[in-house]
Design an enzyme around this catalytic site. Structure first.
Site, short mmCIF file in Angstrom:
data_model
loop_
_atom_site.label_atom_id
_atom_site.label_comp_id
_atom_site.label_asym_id
_atom_site.label_seq_id
_atom_site.Cartn_x
_atom_site.Cartn_y
_atom_site.Cartn_z
N TYR A 95 12.64 4.24 3.94
CA TYR A 95 13.31 3.13 4.58
C TYR A 95 12.41 1.93 4.79
O TYR A 95 12.81 0.94 5.37
CB TYR A 95 13.95 3.57 5.91
CG TYR A 95 12.98 3.76 7.03
CD1 TYR A 95 12.75 2.72 7.95
CD2 TYR A 95 12.29 4.95 7.22
CE1 TYR A 95 11.86 2.88 8.98
CE2 TYR A 95 11.41 5.11 8.25
CZ TYR A 95 11.20 4.07 9.14
OH TYR A 95 10.32 4.23 10.17
N ALA A 96 11.18 2.00 4.31
CA ALA A 96 10.29 0.89 4.57
C ALA A 96 9.23 0.75 3.48
O ALA A 96 8.93 1.68 2.77
CB ALA A 96 9.60 1.07 5.91
N VAL A 97 8.71 -0.47 3.36
CA VAL A 97 7.58 -0.73 2.48
C VAL A 97 6.43 -1.14 3.36
O VAL A 97 6.61 -1.90 4.32
CB VAL A 97 7.90 -1.88 1.50
CG1 VAL A 97 6.81 -2.00 0.45
CG2 VAL A 97 9.24 -1.65 0.84
N GLY A 148 8.06 4.03 1.71
CA GLY A 148 8.78 5.20 2.21
C GLY A 148 10.25 5.05 1.92
O GLY A 148 10.67 4.16 1.18
N VAL A 177 0.80 -1.22 0.00
CA VAL A 177 0.00 0.00 0.00
C VAL A 177 0.84 1.27 0.00
O VAL A 177 0.32 2.35 -0.25
CB VAL A 177 -0.99 0.05 1.20
CG1 VAL A 177 -2.17 -0.84 0.95
CG2 VAL A 177 -0.30 -0.29 2.50
N GLY A 178 2.12 1.16 0.27
CA GLY A 178 2.92 2.38 0.28
C GLY A 178 4.39 2.08 0.43
O GLY A 178 4.77 0.99 0.84
N ASP A 184 7.28 15.04 14.94
CA ASP A 184 6.87 15.09 13.54
C ASP A 184 5.35 15.09 13.43
O ASP A 184 4.76 14.34 12.66
CB ASP A 184 7.46 13.92 12.74
CG ASP A 184 7.40 14.18 11.24
OD1 ASP A 184 7.15 15.33 10.85
OD2 ASP A 184 7.59 13.24 10.47
#
EC number: 2.7.11.23
Lengths: 331, 308
Positions: B16-18, B14, B11-12, B128
């Site tokens: 450093y991550a999936v 980034g 679904v997405g 953040d």
């Protein structure tokens, strides 16, 4: 993802060419008068067939009594007194609003008039289907007959409902007007206060200057005048606050009594620790932290020694009184 | 043995991550699996992955995303199993077909503050906060997510990095490159989010770091030694255009629908001087939450109109 979304919006808003549309709108289809030449031209429509024409055409054709619509192939007989200004660009919307207004003036029951939601929903469904039929010219005669029958049998209830609805609308208008007045008053008050404050400050300045001319002790005079000004302004502020309170209280009071919360509102959702497990002292002996107290960069960053001490204590006692077994979700 | 979790669709992605959508096999509860790309970094795992894991393990709250599980796959990738939250506040703000009622805004702000309050009482800074990181459950509950920049407060002489928080939500002490900031940075971000919820457009959209300073002070006035003691000792406090502080009537004009209590709260959160900025407790006790209308019940909050 977001960029594709915005593209979609952009493309949908340009499905019709704006130039073409405005050209069509700005010319009377009967006499071909252009808005460019007669800028105060207005279009009228008749709810009989919703064909639009300019005001002068209506005057020309219908002054002598009912006449057929000039649109080719329409043939409906129109009367001058039924012509009205078009509110919505889309004729279909205009038509639906008219039909809705007519039907709902007759079918004007409300939820309170029904035993339960199911009956009310059935009634709403019926009304919508009537509107839909009139809108799409399905079973016109049959529906019209149904409506007049309904009107005849329920005439008393209909007029009663209409009256109560009008009264409600009036109440609403009144309330709206009252709120407007309150807001206006508030703004005026605030303006007044601001102006007075400015004047007062100016006055104080002058007073200081004139007193300084005659006396020597400058500091004392300045502080004296300042104190007197402060007294005056704070009194004014209090006045304003009280006035605002009384103003805002009146419309809200009726509001709050009408509805009640089922559960009391708690800003922390019932999860606020008010009883601390430690007691924070005025000061502690910690040369390391006390040293930071005077550093400019720490002060500017919002650093406070109390907060550090509080955090250290809180961390020391964090978790006391928590039982993991109790908090663990039941599998 | 069947696998504990199933991965279905991506679904997405980034830096450093999936993120994959999945299900807990036993309960069929929908979950999100965040697979951290290993091997990309020479010295082990990415810092933000460790931060996220470290702090989410500690925090359990209705308004904070739940870390369900952590496991490592055969390839050595680290997987965080998170609760699946299909929408975020940014999507709702951008969806022009949705109207926000004053009660809706109050409800979202309330849930945000509750989540931040829980972080702060455990001495964790989120660092953040932005609408994009406020996720919404199908039941309408708002949850803080993305703890990739979070950290706990430690010894006060330790330096903190000033390069945190997405630019538009960055507090003035961060813009001045302070290295000793406090929880107040999160509350500033909440204040900006509050303003954004009312305006439906970003409140302080700076083009770059320099412009951000300009935009911020244009809207809220330039801080001086008078209203913020020792501000001039902060590293980046120089070459400032002096803007006057906005008057109350100017703010009223900008935020037309806002009540007086709402403006009080917003000004408290957007107080330039971090020492005087409201903390979560003061904000939650504000009159804004007590006055009518009541905050909307989460289930009744507006949802995204349709899924693509």
């Amino acid at each position: 993802m977001s960029s594709s979304g915005s593209n979609l919006v952009a493309s949908s808003s340009f499905t019709t060419f704006p130039d073409e549309q405005s050209q069509k709108q700005d010319m009377c289809p009967i006499c071909k008068t252009d808005r460019y030449l007669s800028p105060d031209m207005r279009f009228l429509i008749n709810p009989e067939c919703y064909h639009k024409m300019c005001e002068s055409c209506v005057d020309r054709i219908y002054s002598l009594g009912p006449a057929p619509c000039p649109y080719p192939g329409c043939g409906k007989t129109l009367r001058k007194n039924k012509f009205k200004l078009q509110v919505f660009d889309d004729v279909l919307v205009e038509k639906e609003i008219d039909i809705r207004g007519r039907v709902l003036a007759i079918y004007n029951k409300r939820e309170l008039d029904f035993a339960d939601l199911q009956h009310f929903n059935a009634y709403l469904e019926e009304v919508e289907s009537i509107i839909d039929k009139l809108m799409n010219n399905v079973d016109l005669e049959e529906t019209e007959r149904m409506i007049s029958e309904y009107k005849a049998t329920n005439s008393k209830a209909i007029s009663q409902n209409n009256q109560s609805r009008e009264k409600e609308f009036e109440d609403f208008k009144k309330r709206e007007q009252m709120e407007k007045d309150v807001k206006l008053k508030k703004v005026q008050l605030e303006k007044q206060i601001e102006e007075e404050e400015r004047e007062l400050n100016e006055m104080a300045r002058k007073e200081i200057l004139s007193k300084l001319a005659t006396s020597q002790d400058a500091n004392q005079i300045i502080s004296q005048v300042k104190a007197s000004v402060l007294k005056k302004t704070s009194a004014r502020r209090r006045q304003l606050k009280e006035m605002m309170k009384s103003l805002s209280a009146s419309p809200q009071a009726s509001d709050e009594s009408s509805k009640k919360r089922t559960t009391p509102f708690t800003p922390f959702n019932g999860d606020r620790v008010t009883k601390k497990t430690y007691h924070l002292k005025e000061s502690y002996y910690d040369p390391f932290i006390e040293d930071l107290r005077g550093r400019k960069e720490y002060i500017a960053s919002g650093f406070k020694t109390e907060i550090v001490y509080e955090r250290i204590l809180s961390e020391a006692f964090l978790g006391l009184g928590c039982f993991i077994d109790r908090e663990r979700p039941v599998a | 043995m069947p696998p504990l979790y199933t991965k279905s669709k991506k679904v997405g992605e980034g830096t450093y991550a999936v993120v994959y959508l999945g299900h807990h096999t036993a309960t069929q509860r929908p979950i999100a699996i965040k697979e951290i790309k290993a091997g990309q970094f020479k010295d082990g795992l990415d810092m933000s992955a460790i931060r996220e894991m470290k702090y989410l393990q500690e925090l359990r709250h209705l308004n904070i995303i739940e870390l369900v599980d952590v496991f490592s796959s055969q390839e050595g990738d680290l997987n965080l199993v998170l609760e699946y939250l299909p929408a975020d506040l940014e999507m709702l703000i951008k969806d022009r077909s949705i109207l926000f009622s004053p009660g809706d805004i109050k409800s979202w702000l309330l849930m945000t503050l509750r989540g931040v309050h829980h972080c702060h009482r455990n001495h964790i800074l989120h660092r953040d906060l932005k609408p994009n990181n406020l996720l919404l459950s199908p039941q309408g509950e708002l949850k803080l997510a993305d703890f990739g920049l979070a950290r706990s407060l430690t010894s006060p002489n330790e330096l903190l990095t000033h390069n945190v928080v997405t630019r538009w939500y960055r507090a003035p002490e961060l813009l001045f490159e302070s290295r000793h900031y406090t929880e107040a940075v999160d509350l500033w971000a909440v204040g900006v989010i509050f303003a954004e919820l009312m305006l439906r457009v970003p409140y302080l959209p700076g083009r770059d770091d320099l412009d951000q300073i300009d935009v911020t002070f244009q809207a809220l006035g330039t801080p001086t030694e008078e209203n913020w003691s020792n501000v001039s000792s902060l590293p980046n406090y120089n070459d400032l255009k002096i803007y006057p502080e906005p008057t109350r009537s100017e703010l009223r004009k900008r935020f037309i629908g806002a009540t007086e209590a709402a403006l009080d709260l917003m000004c408290g959160l957007l107080c330039l001087n971090p020492a005087n900025r409201w903390d979560t407790e003061r904000a939650l006790l504000s009159g804004y939450f007590k006055e009518s209308p009541d905050p909307t019940v989460p289930v009744d909050l507006p949802k995204l109109s349709k899924k693509e």
